[in-house]
Design a protein around this motif. Structure first.
Motif, PDB file in Angstrom:
ATOM      1  N   LEU A   8       7.292  -7.839  -3.881  1.00  0.00           N
ATOM      2  CA  LEU A   8       6.588  -6.581  -3.636  1.00  0.00           C
ATOM      3  C   LEU A   8       5.890  -6.084  -4.898  1.00  0.00           C
ATOM      4  O   LEU A   8       4.789  -5.527  -4.827  1.00  0.00           O
ATOM      5  CB  LEU A   8       7.570  -5.526  -3.120  1.00  0.00           C
ATOM      6  N   VAL A   9       6.516  -6.264  -6.045  1.00  0.00           N
ATOM      7  CA  VAL A   9       5.866  -5.877  -7.314  1.00  0.00           C
ATOM      8  C   VAL A   9       4.576  -6.669  -7.487  1.00  0.00           C
ATOM      9  O   VAL A   9       3.516  -6.110  -7.817  1.00  0.00           O
ATOM     10  CB  VAL A   9       6.814  -6.119  -8.507  1.00  0.00           C
ATOM     11  N   ILE A  61      -5.662  -5.062  -8.074  1.00  0.00           N
ATOM     12  CA  ILE A  61      -6.766  -5.887  -8.550  1.00  0.00           C
ATOM     13  C   ILE A  61      -7.854  -6.018  -7.490  1.00  0.00           C
ATOM     14  O   ILE A  61      -9.053  -5.972  -7.787  1.00  0.00           O
ATOM     15  CB  ILE A  61      -6.244  -7.275  -8.968  1.00  0.00           C
ATOM     16  N   LEU A  62      -7.454  -6.153  -6.232  1.00  0.00           N
ATOM     17  CA  LEU A  62      -8.437  -6.261  -5.156  1.00  0.00           C
ATOM     18  C   LEU A  62      -9.289  -4.997  -5.050  1.00  0.00           C
ATOM     19  O   LEU A  62     -10.477  -5.065  -4.726  1.00  0.00           O
ATOM     20  CB  LEU A  62      -7.732  -6.519  -3.828  1.00  0.00           C
ATOM     21  N   ILE A  63      -8.691  -3.835  -5.305  1.00  0.00           N
ATOM     22  CA  ILE A  63      -9.445  -2.583  -5.250  1.00  0.00           C
ATOM     23  C   ILE A  63     -10.404  -2.477  -6.431  1.00  0.00           C
ATOM     24  O   ILE A  63     -11.558  -2.073  -6.282  1.00  0.00           O
ATOM     25  CB  ILE A  63      -8.479  -1.382  -5.223  1.00  0.00           C
ATOM     26  N   ILE A  83       0.265   0.683  -1.958  1.00  0.00           N
ATOM     27  CA  ILE A  83       0.847   0.694  -3.297  1.00  0.00           C
ATOM     28  C   ILE A  83       1.928   1.770  -3.434  1.00  0.00           C
ATOM     29  O   ILE A  83       3.070   1.452  -3.825  1.00  0.00           O
ATOM     30  CB  ILE A  83      -0.252   0.855  -4.373  1.00  0.00           C
ATOM     31  N   PRO A  84       1.636   3.056  -3.164  1.00  0.00           N
ATOM     32  CA  PRO A  84       2.719   4.054  -3.267  1.00  0.00           C
ATOM     33  C   PRO A  84       3.860   3.776  -2.296  1.00  0.00           C
ATOM     34  O   PRO A  84       5.021   4.085  -2.600  1.00  0.00           O
ATOM     35  CB  PRO A  84       2.027   5.382  -2.961  1.00  0.00           C
ATOM     36  N   ALA A  85       3.556   3.180  -1.136  1.00  0.00           N
ATOM     37  CA  ALA A  85       4.627   2.837  -0.193  1.00  0.00           C
ATOM     38  C   ALA A  85       5.569   1.804  -0.809  1.00  0.00           C
ATOM     39  O   ALA A  85       6.811   1.914  -0.687  1.00  0.00           O
ATOM     40  CB  ALA A  85       4.026   2.308   1.108  1.00  0.00           C
ATOM     41  N   ILE A  86       5.000   0.803  -1.487  1.00  0.00           N
ATOM     42  CA  ILE A  86       5.828  -0.211  -2.150  1.00  0.00           C
ATOM     43  C   ILE A  86       6.643   0.408  -3.279  1.00  0.00           C
ATOM     44  O   ILE A  86       7.842   0.132  -3.429  1.00  0.00           O
ATOM     45  CB  ILE A  86       4.929  -1.353  -2.687  1.00  0.00           C
ATOM     46  N   VAL A  96       0.698   2.645 -13.678  1.00  0.00           N
ATOM     47  CA  VAL A  96      -0.494   1.804 -13.808  1.00  0.00           C
ATOM     48  C   VAL A  96      -1.055   1.448 -12.433  1.00  0.00           C
ATOM     49  O   VAL A  96      -2.258   1.611 -12.171  1.00  0.00           O
ATOM     50  CB  VAL A  96      -0.166   0.527 -14.607  1.00  0.00           C
ATOM     51  N   VAL A  97      -0.194   0.950 -11.532  1.00  0.00           N
ATOM     52  CA  VAL A  97      -0.703   0.473 -10.242  1.00  0.00           C
ATOM     53  C   VAL A  97      -1.136   1.619  -9.332  1.00  0.00           C
ATOM     54  O   VAL A  97      -1.983   1.422  -8.445  1.00  0.00           O
ATOM     55  CB  VAL A  97       0.343  -0.401  -9.509  1.00  0.00           C
ATOM     56  N   ILE A  98      -0.596   2.819  -9.539  1.00  0.00           N
ATOM     57  CA  ILE A  98      -0.993   3.955  -8.708  1.00  0.00           C
ATOM     58  C   ILE A  98      -2.226   4.653  -9.262  1.00  0.00           C
ATOM     59  O   ILE A  98      -3.152   4.993  -8.519  1.00  0.00           O
ATOM     60  CB  ILE A  98       0.175   4.965  -8.585  1.00  0.00           C
TER      61      ILE A  98
END
Length: 224
Positions: A52-53, A61-63, A100-103, A124-126
């Protein structure tokens, strides 16, 4: 048939880069979690957490790397061409982003995490995809320029219009110091001139194609 204007990398190469990133993050992601974990069995285990990470990083990255999902292209329509940066692109990206926030929430509630490292990764990811959209601009997702033998139509934020070619007396292409299109000026027979601000519509990848179409199809109307 849609014409692809710009390809950053071959598809296989792009997917290869994503796969490498996914694998690297998978093996490094164990540092986000404490060694002692709840006694989960089956599907929910530490490998699931690492998967999941890696998935969250890949989505980020896709965004940010838009060309993977949204290659810049020209769409034929009404006998002419439509130049736009994907009307539904931002909506699709927003829906993908919600994963992302769900994960992050699931991992935080399910596993024992290293708070310091986990929250840095989560931040970072959010935050990074949102910051990328704010920097690149989110007001232009619905903008377009349509050039056909019969009419010119455009939408630029609050400005929009449609003009029959028969009503146009003269078309002027205004460029900047770098010889790139900035504006189109239309002199009309029945009303005051109209200025279309190409530079505000995030159509940089289409400049050559726009100029080529105008020079080919409206050459009798071109003026200085």
């Amino acid at each position: 048939m849609t014409k692809i204007i710009r390809k950053t990398y071959p598809k296989d190469f792009s997917l290869g880069i994503l796969a490498i990133i996914f694998v690297l993050v998978f093996f490094l992601s164990g540092q986000l979690f404490e060694k002692r974990q709840p006694e989960y069995e089956g599907f929910i285990n530490i490998y699931m957490a690492e998967f999941l990470v890696s998935s969250a990083v890949t989505i980020m990255i896709l965004i940010l790397w838009e060309e993977i999902l949204f290659p810049v292209s020209i769409k034929p329509e009404d006998g002419g061409l439509v130049f736009r940066n994907h009307k539904r692109k931002l909506v699709i990206q927003a829906l993908i982003y919600l994963l992302i926030p769900a994960i992050v929430i699931f991992l935080f509630l399910t596993y024992n995490v290293n708070d310091f490292r986990f929250f840095i990764w989560a931040g970072v990811v959010i935050v990074l995809p949102i910051a990328g959209k704010l920097i690149s601009g989110i007001n232009n997702y619905n903008d377009f320029l349509k050039l056909t033998p019969d009419f010119i139509e455009y939408k630029d934020n609050e400005m929009e219009g449609r003009f029959n070619v028969a009503e146009i007396q003269k078309i002027r292409i205004l460029k900047d110091d770098h010889d790139e299109i900035r504006q189109l000026e239309l002199d009309l027979h029945s009303s005051s001139p109209v200025t279309i601000n190409i530079f505000q519509m995030e159509l940089e990848d289409f400049y050559d194609s726009i100029e080529e179409y105008i020079n080919k199809n409206y050459k009798d109307l071109l003026g200085s």
